[in-house]
Design an enzyme around this catalytic site. Structure first.
Site, mmCIF file in Angstrom:
data_model
loop_
_atom_site.group_PDB
_atom_site.id
_atom_site.type_symbol
_atom_site.label_atom_id
_atom_site.label_comp_id
_atom_site.label_asym_id
_atom_site.label_seq_id
_atom_site.Cartn_x
_atom_site.Cartn_y
_atom_site.Cartn_z
ATOM 1 N N GLU A 320 26.590 -22.076 -25.300
ATOM 2 C CA GLU A 320 26.362 -20.834 -26.046
ATOM 3 C C GLU A 320 26.020 -19.664 -25.126
ATOM 4 O OE1 GLU A 320 24.467 -23.103 -29.945
ATOM 5 O OE2 GLU A 320 23.127 -22.267 -28.432
ATOM 6 N N PRO A 321 26.930 -19.264 -24.270
ATOM 7 C CA PRO A 321 26.618 -18.145 -23.382
ATOM 8 C C PRO A 321 26.595 -16.816 -24.123
ATOM 9 C CG PRO A 321 28.918 -18.756 -23.137
ATOM 10 C CD PRO A 321 28.306 -19.739 -24.102
ATOM 11 N N GLY A 322 25.587 -16.019 -23.887
ATOM 12 C CA GLY A 322 25.545 -14.672 -24.456
ATOM 13 C C GLY A 322 25.600 -13.688 -23.306
ATOM 14 N N ARG A 323 24.484 -13.639 -22.564
ATOM 15 C CA ARG A 323 24.350 -12.708 -21.446
ATOM 16 C C ARG A 323 25.507 -12.828 -20.446
ATOM 17 N NH1 ARG A 323 19.111 -11.337 -19.582
ATOM 18 N NH2 ARG A 323 18.406 -13.252 -20.569
ATOM 19 N N ARG A 360 13.807 -4.349 -21.689
ATOM 20 C CA ARG A 360 13.713 -5.558 -20.860
ATOM 21 C C ARG A 360 12.801 -5.365 -19.631
ATOM 22 N NH1 ARG A 360 17.067 -7.904 -18.450
ATOM 23 N NH2 ARG A 360 16.426 -10.000 -18.988
ATOM 24 N N CYS A 391 6.387 7.945 -24.997
ATOM 25 C CA CYS A 391 4.990 8.250 -24.721
ATOM 26 C C CYS A 391 4.238 7.029 -24.234
ATOM 27 C CB CYS A 391 4.350 8.814 -25.978
ATOM 28 S SG CYS A 391 5.203 10.283 -26.500
HETATM 29 N N1 LLP Z 1 21.594 -20.272 -27.634
HETATM 30 C C1 LLP Z 1 20.347 -20.165 -28.115
HETATM 31 C C2 LLP Z 1 19.871 -21.166 -29.060
HETATM 32 C C3 LLP Z 1 19.522 -19.109 -27.719
HETATM 33 O O1 LLP Z 1 18.295 -19.025 -28.196
HETATM 34 C C4 LLP Z 1 20.018 -18.151 -26.798
HETATM 35 C C5 LLP Z 1 19.185 -17.035 -26.364
HETATM 36 C C6 LLP Z 1 21.328 -18.283 -26.337
HETATM 37 C C7 LLP Z 1 22.085 -19.365 -26.765
HETATM 38 C C8 LLP Z 1 21.949 -17.301 -25.389
HETATM 39 O O2 LLP Z 1 21.287 -17.243 -24.178
HETATM 40 P P1 LLP Z 1 21.932 -16.390 -22.967
HETATM 41 O O3 LLP Z 1 23.204 -17.104 -22.548
HETATM 42 O O4 LLP Z 1 22.232 -15.039 -23.471
HETATM 43 O O5 LLP Z 1 20.902 -16.405 -21.922
HETATM 44 N N2 LLP Z 1 15.891 -11.167 -24.877
HETATM 45 C C9 LLP Z 1 15.873 -11.998 -23.679
HETATM 46 C C10 LLP Z 1 16.741 -13.205 -23.820
HETATM 47 C C11 LLP Z 1 16.393 -14.029 -25.025
HETATM 48 C C12 LLP Z 1 17.324 -15.164 -25.208
HETATM 49 C C13 LLP Z 1 17.139 -15.760 -26.554
HETATM 50 N N3 LLP Z 1 17.998 -16.864 -26.809
HETATM 51 C C14 LLP Z 1 16.304 -11.145 -22.484
HETATM 52 O O6 LLP Z 1 16.568 -9.971 -22.683
HETATM 53 O O7 LLP Z 1 16.342 -11.632 -21.362
#
Ligand code: LLP
Length: 463
Positions: A320-323, A360, A391
């Site tokens: 599950e890549p997001g970032r 962040r 502020c």
């Molecule tokens: N799968 C699950 C179950 C998750 O909780 C997350 C992220 C992902 C996949 C995706 O993770 P990634 O590949 O994007 O790292 N707001 C924080 C990151 C929080 C991530 C939450 N869960 C930041 O800005 O670094």
């Protein structure tokens, strides 16, 4: 001789204060391909261009601040993940990193699936045509209304996060005459090497069901007994912005260990394992992320090896890549409002956004890079801190970075690698309006999420 806007400002390496930075780069005009979207370059006038469009025209047309997203780069990264994992695995893009209907369409076209974690994300995904069976629904406290909508719309899987939810989802599915495909999210007890707030597999936190004390095995036992559920696998997500693969190795080992316990106790081999997201990206030149094909190879080998050792057939893997997909594809374009040199310290550069468009830095002490993008400059480097207009003294976008010492109000600067968790975590603090997301592609720009207006703010204020 360089044009210096403020000769008293701290610029030279021998007067630099303590901080989190390396020496100034040899040439501030060079754009490190590691942190910038793929099509970024400087044109003959020194102006940064992306997707064939220069940032001065982007600022004129769309205003600042704005998130500028490179469509070709997004599609390229999504495709690279898809190809790396091939047909024996599934890639679920984590919508929490950034979700819009354009993104959903690209993902659909590139053959990716989608992980959502709220009713709002589900609605966005469905409204842009993502087939429900390619959606996974996550969250540690889904409301009954969200669960009902997810089951009714036919999502491919719901990831169960607690004992209560096992019963809740089973009940709702049964009342709708359905059998819902589910995974159980477990916490494997891994300490991921990342910021505490984004590490999610150690035991002392809110997500998942602990493997320790046999709780996860008990959750499986209960799920297997309920008619409304079809248990398809085990899920583990160890954290975010991780470079070291050893955490995934330990997680895979423990998840496979549970699959073995399940096989021995119930005679069932669960067909899937989901190893979550969390792969890190480069925010500065010091970061060295791995390529999707290296990650795919490493994860597949780990799971295969562990399953062979446990004499289990290898389950289908999902990630599950997001970032790692959206993060590098966008930068935030700001206009400089004020430049304030503080003798012996650093120069404060105020921009027209701040912690409302990028929380962040304040929240995780995150590091970012920054560059002057509306022109090139051969002025000496000055140690700068890029701050917003809110502020709060903690309203910092880039804590320590070098910018040319002739930086002046009206210049455009850009902060790269803001595609993930910036627009999606943006706020209206101080009633500052959230910036638009502008997509650039093949010489054209278009708004996919428009800038908020003061009317938007007033529309919500119904008192
Ligand atoms: N799968 C699950 C179950 C998750 O909780 C997350 C992220 C992902 C996949 C995706 O993770 P990634 O590949 O994007 O790292 N707001 C924080 C990151 C929080 C991530 C939450 N869960 C930041 O800005 O670094």
């Amino acid at each position: 001789m360089s044009r210096s806007a403020h000769p008293a400002g701290p610029r030279h390496a021998d007067v630099l204060p303590e901080g989190h930075y390396s020496a100034p780069p040899a040439d501030l005009n060079t754009l490190d391909g590691k942190v910038w979207a793929q099509t970024v370059t400087r044109n003959a006038d020194g102006v940064l261009t992306v997707g064939g469009v220069d940032v001065v025209s982007l600022a004129e047309q769309h205003g600042t601040p704005a998130y500028i997203l490179d469509e070709a780069d997004f599609r390229g990264r999504a495709r690279a993940w898809r190809t790396a994992f091939g047909n024996d695995a599934d890639v679920f893009y984590a919508g929490k990193a950034f979700l819009s209907r354009a993104v959903v369409r690209w993902l659909h076209e590139e053959g990716l699936n989608l992980d959502v974690c709220s009713g709002g994300e589900l609605t966005t995904a469905l409204s842009a045509g993502m087939p429900a069976d390619r959606i996974a629904f996550h969250g540690n406290n889904k409301s009954t209304e969200e669960i009902r909508r997810a089951v009714e719309s036919g999502v491919g899987r719901i990831v169960l996060d607690s004992f209560q939810e096992i019963v809740r989802v089973a009940h709702i599915a049964q009342s709708l005459g359905k059998r819902q495909r589910v995974q159980i999210r477990i916490t494997v007890g891994v300490e991921a090497h990342t910021h505490e707030f984004i590490a999610t597999a150690h035991e002392d936190q809110k997500f998942g069901i602990p493997l320790a004390d046999g709780q996860a095995a008990e959750a499986v036992r209960r799920a297997l007994q309920l008619d409304g559920l079809e248990l398809i696998g085990i899920h583990s997500h160890i954290g975010s912005q991780i470079f070291d693969m050893s955490g995934f190795e330990v997680a895979a080992h423990r998840v496979v260990g549970l699959l073995k316990v399940i096989r021995d106790e119930h005679g069932v081999e669960l067909p899937e394992i989901d190893l979550g997201g969390g792969l890190g990206i480069a925010y500065t030149s010091d970061d060295d992320p791995r390529e999707p094909h290296e990650i795919a190879k490493a994860l597949t080998e780990i799971v295969t090896r562990e399953c062979e050792a446990a004499r289990l057939s290898t389950p289908r893997i999902s990630v599950e890549p997001g970032r790692a997909i959206v993060g590098p594809t966008a930068f935030t374009l700001y206009q400089v409002g004020t430049v304030k040199p503080l003798d012996g310290l650093r120069t404060y550069v105020s921009v027209d956004g701040g912690m409302s468009d990028n929380i962040r830095t304040a929240l995780y002490d995150a590091e970012y890079s920054v560059a002057l993008v509306s022109r090139a400059s051969d002025a000496e480097p000055m140690l700068a801190r890029v701050v917003g207009k809110h502020c709060e003294s903690g309203d910092i976008v880039v804590k320590d970075a070098f910018l040319p010492s002739d930086l002046a109000p009206g210049d455009l600067i850009a902060v790269p690698a803001t595609g993930a968790y910036c627009r999606s975590m943006a706020s209206n603090y101080n009633h500052v309006l959230r910036p638009p997301v502008v997509v650039v592609h093949e010489g054209e720009s278009r708004v996919v999420v428009r800038r908020e207006t003061e009317e938007d703010l007033l529309r919500l204020d119904v008192g």
